[in-house]
Design a protein around this motif. Structure first.
Motif, PDB file in Angstrom:
ATOM      1  N   UNK A 156      -5.460   5.895  -3.102  1.00 45.04           N
ATOM      2  CA  UNK A 156      -4.926   4.683  -2.610  1.00 45.04           C
ATOM      3  C   UNK A 156      -5.562   3.573  -3.514  1.00 45.04           C
ATOM      4  N   UNK A 157      -6.527   3.567  -4.142  1.00 44.33           N
ATOM      5  CA  UNK A 157      -6.864   2.526  -5.262  1.00 44.33           C
ATOM      6  C   UNK A 157      -6.018   2.690  -6.274  1.00 44.33           C
ATOM      7  N   UNK A 158      -5.720   3.772  -6.785  1.00 44.04           N
ATOM      8  CA  UNK A 158      -4.637   3.442  -7.943  1.00 44.04           C
ATOM      9  C   UNK A 158      -3.480   3.158  -7.479  1.00 44.04           C
ATOM     10  N   UNK A 159      -2.996   3.579  -6.325  1.00 43.73           N
ATOM     11  CA  UNK A 159      -1.493   3.081  -5.764  1.00 43.73           C
ATOM     12  C   UNK A 159      -1.365   1.573  -5.542  1.00 43.73           C
ATOM     13  N   UNK A 160      -2.622   0.816  -5.159  1.00 43.42           N
ATOM     14  CA  UNK A 160      -2.891  -0.589  -4.792  1.00 43.42           C
ATOM     15  C   UNK A 160      -2.575  -1.135  -6.120  1.00 43.42           C
ATOM     16  N   UNK A 161      -3.473  -0.716  -7.244  1.00 46.41           N
ATOM     17  CA  UNK A 161      -3.219  -1.108  -8.661  1.00 46.41           C
ATOM     18  C   UNK A 161      -1.829  -1.097  -9.262  1.00 46.41           C
ATOM     19  N   UNK A 162      -1.159  -0.161  -9.014  1.00 50.75           N
ATOM     20  CA  UNK A 162       0.159   0.070  -9.391  1.00 50.75           C
ATOM     21  C   UNK A 162       1.292  -1.153  -8.860  1.00 50.75           C
ATOM     22  N   UNK A 163       0.901  -1.302  -7.599  1.00 47.24           N
ATOM     23  CA  UNK A 163       1.403  -2.405  -6.539  1.00 47.24           C
ATOM     24  C   UNK A 163       1.410  -3.775  -7.385  1.00 47.24           C
ATOM     25  N   UNK A 164       0.204  -3.990  -7.834  1.00 49.53           N
ATOM     26  CA  UNK A 164      -0.100  -5.297  -8.458  1.00 49.53           C
ATOM     27  C   UNK A 164       0.572  -5.351  -9.781  1.00 49.53           C
ATOM     28  N   UNK A 165       0.594  -4.365 -10.515  1.00 51.78           N
ATOM     29  CA  UNK A 165       1.389  -4.495 -11.746  1.00 51.78           C
ATOM     30  C   UNK A 165       2.775  -4.504 -11.587  1.00 51.78           C
ATOM     31  N   UNK A 166       3.277  -3.949 -10.518  1.00 50.69           N
ATOM     32  CA  UNK A 166       4.873  -4.027 -10.298  1.00 50.69           C
ATOM     33  C   UNK A 166       5.132  -5.294  -9.852  1.00 50.69           C
ATOM     34  N   UNK A 167       4.164  -6.364  -9.104  1.00 46.85           N
ATOM     35  CA  UNK A 167       4.251  -7.615  -8.605  1.00 46.85           C
ATOM     36  C   UNK A 167       4.381  -8.527  -9.968  1.00 46.85           C
ATOM     37  N   UNK A 168       3.373  -8.147 -10.852  1.00 49.64           N
ATOM     38  CA  UNK A 168       3.175  -8.982 -12.036  1.00 49.64           C
ATOM     39  C   UNK A 168       4.516  -8.771 -12.957  1.00 49.64           C
ATOM     40  N   UNK A 169       4.971  -7.629 -13.321  1.00 50.77           N
ATOM     41  CA  UNK A 169       6.013  -7.542 -14.197  1.00 50.77           C
ATOM     42  C   UNK A 169       7.485  -7.295 -13.653  1.00 50.77           C
ATOM     43  N   UNK A 170       7.849  -6.773 -12.569  1.00 50.36           N
ATOM     44  CA  UNK A 170       9.214  -6.456 -12.086  1.00 50.36           C
ATOM     45  C   UNK A 170       9.518  -7.105 -10.876  1.00 50.36           C
ATOM     46  N   UNK A 171       8.658  -7.103  -9.608  1.00 50.89           N
ATOM     47  CA  UNK A 171       8.850  -7.581  -8.453  1.00 50.89           C
ATOM     48  C   UNK A 171       7.767  -8.296  -7.998  1.00 50.89           C
ATOM     49  N   UNK A 172       7.935  -9.944  -8.303  1.00 53.36           N
ATOM     50  CA  UNK A 172       6.774 -10.567  -7.552  1.00 53.36           C
ATOM     51  C   UNK A 172       6.859 -10.607  -6.106  1.00 53.36           C
ATOM     52  N   UNK A 173       8.041 -10.478  -5.581  1.00 49.50           N
ATOM     53  CA  UNK A 173       8.171 -10.611  -4.001  1.00 49.50           C
ATOM     54  C   UNK A 173       7.697  -9.257  -3.137  1.00 49.50           C
ATOM     55  N   UNK A 174       7.105  -8.305  -3.858  1.00 47.83           N
ATOM     56  CA  UNK A 174       6.789  -7.011  -3.518  1.00 47.83           C
ATOM     57  C   UNK A 174       5.532  -7.248  -2.504  1.00 47.83           C
ATOM     58  N   UNK A 175       5.619  -6.956  -0.979  1.00 43.99           N
ATOM     59  CA  UNK A 175       4.655  -6.871  -0.511  1.00 43.99           C
ATOM     60  C   UNK A 175       4.020  -5.523  -0.123  1.00 43.99           C
ATOM     61  N   UNK A 176       2.843  -5.347   0.721  1.00 45.77           N
ATOM     62  CA  UNK A 176       2.548  -4.423   1.353  1.00 45.77           C
ATOM     63  C   UNK A 176       2.599  -4.134   2.824  1.00 45.77           C
ATOM     64  N   UNK A 177       3.417  -3.437   3.317  1.00 51.36           N
ATOM     65  CA  UNK A 177       3.753  -3.294   4.988  1.00 51.36           C
ATOM     66  C   UNK A 177       2.491  -2.781   5.580  1.00 51.36           C
ATOM     67  N   UNK A 178       1.886  -2.017   5.150  1.00 50.70           N
ATOM     68  CA  UNK A 178       0.675  -1.376   5.675  1.00 50.70           C
ATOM     69  C   UNK A 178       0.202  -0.070   5.347  1.00 50.70           C
ATOM     70  N   UNK A 179      -0.715   0.479   5.577  1.00 56.72           N
ATOM     71  CA  UNK A 179      -1.164   1.786   5.510  1.00 56.72           C
ATOM     72  C   UNK A 179      -1.107   2.532   6.676  1.00 56.72           C
ATOM     73  N   UNK A 180      -0.741   3.870   6.764  1.00 55.26           N
ATOM     74  CA  UNK A 180      -0.818   4.681   8.266  1.00 55.26           C
ATOM     75  C   UNK A 180      -1.634   5.742   7.844  1.00 55.26           C
ATOM     76  N   UNK A 181      -2.463   6.061   8.800  1.00 54.36           N
ATOM     77  CA  UNK A 181      -3.377   7.096   8.716  1.00 54.36           C
ATOM     78  C   UNK A 181      -2.580   8.574   9.022  1.00 54.36           C
ATOM     79  N   UNK A 182      -2.689   9.603   8.211  1.00 49.87           N
ATOM     80  CA  UNK A 182      -1.812  10.774   8.752  1.00 49.87           C
ATOM     81  C   UNK A 182      -2.754  12.099   8.474  1.00 49.87           C
ATOM     82  N   UNK A 183      -2.572  13.040   9.349  1.00 52.22           N
ATOM     83  CA  UNK A 183      -3.080  13.994   9.353  1.00 52.22           C
ATOM     84  C   UNK A 183      -4.408  14.051   9.880  1.00 52.22           C
ATOM     85  N   UNK A 184      -4.425  13.335  11.090  1.00 56.71           N
ATOM     86  CA  UNK A 184      -5.616  13.057  11.755  1.00 56.71           C
ATOM     87  C   UNK A 184      -6.212  13.992  12.509  1.00 56.71           C
TER      88      UNK A 184
END
Length: 258
Positions: A156-184
């Motif tokens: 999850x930490x790696x993905x959130x870092x990737x999202x930040x890089x995408x926001x900086x370089x390609x898509x500044x309007x990209x947001x995070x809708x949310x995290x859903x816990x699975x296989x609970x």
């Protein structure tokens, strides 16, 4: 059209199951839904009952050849839900994208011409390669399925870092809708610990709906059906309907009125 990328570079966390069932739930509420299978394994396509022989145009043509959505999308047995299927050709797309112009923005450009659908869900591959970057560049927001186990937190930490890089370089309007816990699994103490840790770190970003380990969720794809159709009353289906309601509530008002 609002576009949601369903992403996590870790495999086996429930991305495809989430994509299929959320898409079905949204279609059931009257939305015109497009699901793009961007994973070369093609599990979302199989899970909706689309055999390999039926996939004449695919997400490969959508990204590489920039064929219009209306020529690639096919109806499913779910009213209001269209699918852009995946084929084995998509496995070579990562290599082909390296040498093309605007290699991270091709999907965004193609989807910008789609006027038929209200919402688009993209089932991303379990990696952070160029296909996933295309999805994140095209998306308005990201939905992250997170398996309730220890190693998932690192991913999850790696993905959130990737999202930040995408926001900086390609898509500044990209947001995070949310995290859903699975296989609970309530019988597993580690599950509760992971859930508590994620909620303490991300707070309201974590959906209230939690997707349990559920046999019916696992059985449904073998019948080519979403769990919501295969067994509407099972715990997994009920959880996905709750998640869909939360997703709708988090979308901007202008999108809900589309």
């Amino acid at each position: 059209m609002i576009t949601i990328a369903i992403a996590n570079q870790k495999g086996g966390v429930g991305k495809t199951t989430t994509a299929i069932n959320v898409a079905t739930a949204l279609a059931a509420t009257g939305w015109k839904v497009l699901l793009i299978d961007l994973d070369p394994q093609g599990n979302a396509s199989t899970g909706l009952g689309i055999g390999t022989h039926e996939r004449e145009r695919s997400s490969y043509e959508l990204v590489i050849d920039q064929v219009p959505v209306n020529e690639c999308a096919m109806p499913t047995r779910i009213p209001g839900l269209d699918l852009v299927a995946a084929t084995v050709d998509l496995s070579g797309a990562e290599v082909e994208l390296v040498s093309v112009d605007d290699r991270t923005g091709r999907l965004r450009k193609t989807l910008s011409h789609d006027t038929k659908h209200d919402i688009c869900l993209i089932d991303c591959p379990p990696s952070l390669g160029l296909l996933t970057l295309n999805a994140l560049s095209a998306a308005d927001t990201v939905l992250v399925p997170l398996q309730c186990e220890f190693f998932a937190l690192e991913g999850l930490s790696q993905l959130l870092q990737t999202v930040e890089r995408v926001q900086e370089r390609f898509n500044p309007d990209l947001g995070i809708l949310g995290v859903v816990l699975t296989m609970y699994d309530r019988r597993n103490r580690l599950t509760d610990q992971v859930s508590d840790d994620v909620r303490s770190c991300l707070h309201d970003l974590v959906f209230e709906a939690v997707i349990p380990r559920n046999v019916r969720l696992s059985e449904a794809p073998s019948h080519g059906l979403p769990a919501l159709i295969y067994d509407h009353a099972c715990a997994g289906s009920q959880a996905y309907m709750k998640l869909a309601r939360e997703i709708i509530a988090r979308l901007p008002e202008k999108r809900k009125a589309a």
